[in-house]
Design a protein around this motif. Structure first.
Motif, PDB file in Angstrom:
ATOM      1  N   UNK A   1       0.801  -1.227   0.000  1.00 28.12           N
ATOM      2  CA  UNK A   1       0.000   0.000   0.000  1.00 28.12           C
ATOM      3  C   UNK A   1       0.831   1.273   0.000  1.00 28.12           C
ATOM      4  N   UNK A   2       2.031   1.242   0.559  1.00 27.25           N
ATOM      5  CA  UNK A   2       2.751   2.490   0.826  1.00 27.25           C
ATOM      6  C   UNK A   2       4.003   2.682  -0.024  1.00 27.25           C
ATOM      7  N   UNK A   3       4.046   2.059  -1.202  1.00 23.01           N
ATOM      8  CA  UNK A   3       5.090   2.375  -2.178  1.00 23.01           C
ATOM      9  C   UNK A   3       4.414   3.004  -3.385  1.00 23.01           C
ATOM     10  N   UNK A   4       4.887   4.160  -3.794  1.00 20.97           N
ATOM     11  CA  UNK A   4       4.385   4.793  -5.007  1.00 20.97           C
ATOM     12  C   UNK A   4       4.950   4.018  -6.194  1.00 20.97           C
ATOM     13  N   UNK A   5       4.072   3.405  -6.993  1.00 20.41           N
ATOM     14  CA  UNK A   5       4.536   2.586  -8.112  1.00 20.41           C
ATOM     15  C   UNK A   5       4.954   3.426  -9.320  1.00 20.41           C
ATOM     16  N   UNK A   6       4.712   4.715  -9.266  1.00 23.65           N
ATOM     17  CA  UNK A   6       5.165   5.627 -10.320  1.00 23.65           C
ATOM     18  C   UNK A   6       6.608   6.025 -10.006  1.00 23.65           C
ATOM     19  N   UNK A   7       7.551   5.393 -10.669  1.00 25.61           N
ATOM     20  CA  UNK A   7       8.962   5.573 -10.332  1.00 25.61           C
ATOM     21  C   UNK A   7       9.455   6.990 -10.597  1.00 25.61           C
ATOM     22  N   UNK A   8       8.749   7.740 -11.430  1.00 23.66           N
ATOM     23  CA  UNK A   8       9.157   9.121 -11.697  1.00 23.66           C
ATOM     24  C   UNK A   8       8.988  10.001 -10.467  1.00 23.66           C
ATOM     25  N   UNK A   9       8.250   9.521  -9.484  1.00 21.59           N
ATOM     26  CA  UNK A   9       8.005  10.301  -8.281  1.00 21.59           C
ATOM     27  C   UNK A   9       8.964   9.971  -7.139  1.00 21.59           C
ATOM     28  N   UNK A  10       9.840   9.002  -7.350  1.00 18.67           N
ATOM     29  CA  UNK A  10      10.743   8.588  -6.279  1.00 18.67           C
ATOM     30  C   UNK A  10      11.826   9.626  -6.031  1.00 18.67           C
ATOM     31  N   UNK A  11      12.129   9.825  -4.760  1.00 17.86           N
ATOM     32  CA  UNK A  11      13.231  10.688  -4.332  1.00 17.86           C
ATOM     33  C   UNK A  11      14.076   9.886  -3.347  1.00 17.86           C
ATOM     34  N   UNK A  12      15.349   9.739  -3.642  1.00 19.55           N
ATOM     35  CA  UNK A  12      16.236   8.939  -2.800  1.00 19.55           C
ATOM     36  C   UNK A  12      17.468   9.740  -2.409  1.00 19.55           C
ATOM     37  N   UNK A  13      18.082   9.405  -1.281  1.00 17.82           N
ATOM     38  CA  UNK A  13      19.327  10.083  -0.917  1.00 17.82           C
ATOM     39  C   UNK A  13      20.438   9.722  -1.893  1.00 17.82           C
ATOM     40  N   UNK A  14      21.399  10.587  -2.021  1.00 13.88           N
ATOM     41  CA  UNK A  14      22.535  10.361  -2.907  1.00 13.88           C
ATOM     42  C   UNK A  14      23.535   9.439  -2.203  1.00 13.88           C
ATOM     43  N   UNK A  15      23.773   8.259  -2.801  1.00 16.95           N
ATOM     44  CA  UNK A  15      24.651   7.293  -2.145  1.00 16.95           C
ATOM     45  C   UNK A  15      26.090   7.793  -2.058  1.00 16.95           C
ATOM     46  N   UNK A  16      26.511   8.580  -3.048  1.00 17.02           N
ATOM     47  CA  UNK A  16      27.851   9.153  -2.985  1.00 17.02           C
ATOM     48  C   UNK A  16      27.984  10.115  -1.821  1.00 17.02           C
ATOM     49  N   UNK A  17      26.940  10.896  -1.593  1.00 21.67           N
ATOM     50  CA  UNK A  17      26.952  11.830  -0.469  1.00 21.67           C
ATOM     51  C   UNK A  17      26.973  11.074   0.855  1.00 21.67           C
ATOM     52  N   UNK A  18      26.173  10.008   0.933  1.00 28.39           N
ATOM     53  CA  UNK A  18      26.148   9.228   2.168  1.00 28.39           C
ATOM     54  C   UNK A  18      27.529   8.644   2.473  1.00 28.39           C
ATOM     55  N   UNK A  19      28.196   8.160   1.434  1.00 27.33           N
ATOM     56  CA  UNK A  19      29.504   7.556   1.628  1.00 27.33           C
ATOM     57  C   UNK A  19      30.578   8.545   2.008  1.00 27.33           C
ATOM     58  N   UNK A  20      30.338   9.828   1.779  1.00 22.74           N
ATOM     59  CA  UNK A  20      31.332  10.847   2.092  1.00 22.74           C
ATOM     60  C   UNK A  20      31.318  11.252   3.559  1.00 22.74           C
ATOM     61  N   UNK A  21      30.249  10.913   4.255  1.00 25.49           N
ATOM     62  CA  UNK A  21      30.167  11.291   5.666  1.00 25.49           C
ATOM     63  C   UNK A  21      31.025  10.371   6.526  1.00 25.49           C
ATOM     64  N   UNK A  22      31.546  10.867   7.637  1.00 23.59           N
ATOM     65  CA  UNK A  22      32.283  10.001   8.562  1.00 23.59           C
ATOM     66  C   UNK A  22      31.395   8.872   9.077  1.00 23.59           C
ATOM     67  N   UNK A  23      31.994   7.750   9.407  1.00 26.50           N
ATOM     68  CA  UNK A  23      31.232   6.579   9.837  1.00 26.50           C
ATOM     69  C   UNK A  23      30.459   6.817  11.126  1.00 26.50           C
ATOM     70  N   UNK A  24      30.929   7.746  11.955  1.00 27.04           N
ATOM     71  CA  UNK A  24      30.270   7.983  13.242  1.00 27.04           C
ATOM     72  C   UNK A  24      29.378   9.234  13.216  1.00 27.04           C
ATOM     73  N   UNK A  25      29.031   9.715  12.000  1.00 29.00           N
ATOM     74  CA  UNK A  25      28.229  10.933  11.918  1.00 29.00           C
ATOM     75  C   UNK A  25      26.736  10.606  11.959  1.00 29.00           C
ATOM     76  N   UNK A  26      25.920  11.634  12.123  1.00 28.46           N
ATOM     77  CA  UNK A  26      24.466  11.465  12.121  1.00 28.46           C
ATOM     78  C   UNK A  26      23.870  11.941  10.799  1.00 28.46           C
ATOM     79  N   UNK A  27      24.727  12.417   9.886  1.00 31.57           N
ATOM     80  CA  UNK A  27      24.217  12.964   8.633  1.00 31.57           C
ATOM     81  C   UNK A  27      23.555  11.907   7.750  1.00 31.57           C
ATOM     82  N   UNK A  28      24.086  10.661   7.776  1.00 30.58           N
ATOM     83  CA  UNK A  28      23.480   9.613   6.945  1.00 30.58           C
ATOM     84  C   UNK A  28      22.014   9.403   7.320  1.00 30.58           C
TER      85      UNK A  28
END
Length: 353
Positions: free
Chosen positions: A169-196
């Motif tokens: 019920x709670x996944x929008x099946x229209x993929x054009x509407x998806x918004x996801x975090x940038x995996x490159x940005x996530x990987x740039x944060x320190x391992x002990x940060x809260x930014x991820x």
């Protein structure tokens, strides 16, 4: 459709998933079941029911426009049910009739590996972009994921346990509407940060990640896991996934959630309660729907909710060659749990839970 408390039921027929109604057909009642007879030209068209029924929560007669609880195919985001025959050869991959489910000697021989359909391929660089996160990703034999599963099969794994893969019920099946975090940005944060966590939380209701314990229609594959959620492609691709896993030596198990629905009452994503208000869900002593499972509890101790569950189980076993389904049996209804298990042994080629 079984709607014994309805005053009238009409079928709204649509030629496409987004066209206006081509026809509104009055349905006739016999022993609580409302029906109409169409013709072959309706094949692959879409429909909704209009059900005039007394709703206790509003204390009035409502004209509920609702999908079919027994849907086997849907339009994008489950807006309309689709008229299809699962035995139609156009919905079957080549060789589907001859697909042989790998055998196991006994329950003690089963060794299960659990995975999530989307997560299986979402970061696999060997899977073509249009197949990432879909059932079809399991047909890419030289992907990192499928090579790994082949190695697991060689090592003794017998079954792949999919997290719920029916209509969510709670996944929008229209993929054009998806918004996801940038995996490159996530990987740039320190391992002990809260930014991820902050970045993931910011899009958690807009991306495609969902464990799937949020059933909408029990007997239709989830559209967001298909390359085309609007119609029958999800059926074909689920079967292709099963076929590919079977060819790899792995049986398919699916987690299921018959003990609740996403919503009840007159809520937007309520289905069962709009067809027969107050019947399909378990009520407390004040007449409100029980929510101990986190959502609207179903009442499988009631004859037709029990039948819906059993019919759905048989469909997954017979039409999709799913070997076992895992759910928490209702302590109020151990008989139906046993019936489901026996039916899976007949149709699924290896017992059930």
């Amino acid at each position: 459709v079984w709607a014994p408390t309805a005053q009238s039921v009409k079928l709204h027929r649509f030629e496409t998933s987004n066209s206006d109604a081509a026809e509104i057909v009055d349905m006739t009642r016999s022993d609580g079941v409302w029906s109409t007879t169409g013709d072959p030209s309706w094949k692959s068209q879409f429909y909704l029911f209009e059900i005039d029924v007394f709703v206790p929560s509003t204390q009035s007669i409502e004209a509920n426009i609702v999908t079919d609880p027994y849907s086997v195919s849907l339009s994008t985001n489950s807006k309309r049910s689709q008229i299809v025959d699962l035995a139609d050869t156009s919905l079957q991959p080549e060789g589907w009739d001859s697909v042989g489910t790998p055998a196991v000697g006994s329950f003690e021989d089963i060794s299960i590996y659990e995975l999530h359909v989307r997560d299986f391929s979402v970061m696999d660089p060997e899977v073509p972009g249009e197949l990432v996160g879909t059932f079809a990703a399991f047909t890419v034999d030289d992907s990192i994921g499928m090579q790994h599963l082949a190695e697991l099969a060689e090592a003794g794994i017998t079954d792949i346990h999919l997290l719920p893969a029916f209509d969510i019920a709670t996944i929008d099946e229209d993929k054009s509407q998806w918004v996801s975090p940038d995996f490159g940005e996530l990987g740039a944060y320190p391992a002990d940060s809260v930014e991820q966590q902050a970045a993931v939380t910011a899009t958690k209701d807009l991306d495609a990640f969902n464990w799937g314990y949020d059933p909408f229609h029990y007997t239709v594959p989830e559209g967001s896991y298909s390359t085309d959620p609007d119609g029958t492609q999800r059926i074909v691709e689920f079967r292709e996934m099963v076929q590919s896993l079977n060819d790899t030596g792995l049986r398919v198990v699916m987690d299921v959630v018959y003990n609740h629905t996403n919503a009840g009452g007159q809520a937007e994503k309520s289905v069962l309660d709009k067809v027969v208000p107050g019947y399909y869900h378990r009520l407390n002593d004040t007449g409100a729907i029980e929510t101990s499972t986190c959502c609207a509890n179903t009442a499988t101790e009631h004859q037709m909710m029990g039948r819906l569950m059993i019919d759905s189980v048989v469909t997954w076993a017979k039409e999709y060659k799913v070997c076992l389904l895992y759910t928490s049996p209702s302590p109020r209804d151990p008989l139906r749990y046993l019936v489901c298990r026996l039916l899976l042994e007949k149709w699924g080629g290896g017992g059930g839970g």
